[in-house]
Design an enzyme around this catalytic site. Structure first.
Site, short mmCIF file in Angstrom:
data_model
loop_
_atom_site.label_atom_id
_atom_site.label_comp_id
_atom_site.label_asym_id
_atom_site.label_seq_id
_atom_site.Cartn_x
_atom_site.Cartn_y
_atom_site.Cartn_z
N HIS A 55 27.00 97.86 -48.38
CA HIS A 55 27.76 97.79 -47.13
C HIS A 55 27.64 99.14 -46.43
CE1 HIS A 55 30.64 94.32 -48.45
NE2 HIS A 55 29.37 94.07 -48.75
N GLU A 57 29.81 101.26 -45.43
CA GLU A 57 30.64 102.30 -46.03
C GLU A 57 30.01 102.86 -47.30
OE1 GLU A 57 33.58 99.03 -44.55
OE2 GLU A 57 31.53 99.14 -45.32
N CYS A 85 36.22 95.88 -46.58
CA CYS A 85 36.54 94.83 -47.55
C CYS A 85 37.19 95.49 -48.77
CB CYS A 85 35.25 94.11 -47.95
SG CYS A 85 34.13 95.11 -48.97
N CYS A 88 34.93 98.15 -50.50
CA CYS A 88 34.77 99.40 -49.74
C CYS A 88 36.08 100.17 -49.63
CB CYS A 88 34.18 99.10 -48.37
SG CYS A 88 32.48 98.48 -48.50
#
Length: 180
Positions: A55, A57, A85, A88
């Site tokens: 992701h 992040e 999410c 993260c």
């Protein structure tokens, strides 16, 4: 100290880069606000790298940790276009970031209060300052337009597949029901 919208604009540039890669447009930058400097940046790369953890992040924090040669990143801030999410959000806490700023809330998996209050859970031994809604309209629109385009592409692809599947039967129809 710069206005948060400046840094979010740079995160949006990362999100646009994700589109170029064929990824869902989420971007993140890790910033040392005291020094007015970006320390790391990233965009979604799950498809590109075949890595479900890639992701925006995660990519940005990995790059930051490597640049600083440390997995603890106290005093730094992250600006990300979509509310993190649970994975993260946990990463942000574990990295000991000082501050998290996100653009659009995530009504499905947001872990900063939209769905899960993970990042603000008082049982954590590290607490992160959180601010949401910075350039929210721009951050939401880049995602909405991406998914509109993707749905249109999938619909067109589905129509082509149906046409291809039916094409062998076209000659039967043209010949009045008998095979060629």
């Amino acid at each position: 100290m710069r206005d948060p919208s400046y840094w979010m604009g740079l995160a949006l540039a990362q999100a646009r880069h994700a589109i170029d890669l064929g990824e869902i447009p989420v971007g993140a930058v890790v910033v040392d606000e005291e020094r007015d400097a970006i320390v790391g940046a990233g965009c979604n790369m799950t498809l590109t790298t075949h890595d479900p953890s890639a992701h925006a992040e995660m990519v940005a924090l990995r790059r930051t940790g490597q640049a600083l040669e440390n997995y603890r990143l106290p005093g730094l801030s992250m600006f990300v276009t979509l509310e993190p999410c649970p994975m993260c959000a946990g990463l942000v806490i574990h990295a000991r970031l000082r501050r998290l700023v996100y653009g659009a809330p995530d009504p499905r998996t947001g872990a900063c209060g939209s769905v899960f209050p993970l990042i603000s859970d008082p049982r954590h031994n590290h607490h992160v300052e959180v601010e949401g809604g910075v350039l929210q309209d721009e951050c939401s629109e880049i995602l909405k337009s991406f998914f509109r385009r993707r749905r249109a592409q999938m619909k067109a692809l589905g129509a082509r597949r149906i046409a291809q599947a039916l094409s062998p039967f076209e000659s039967i129809r043209r010949n009045g029901g008998s095979e060629p």
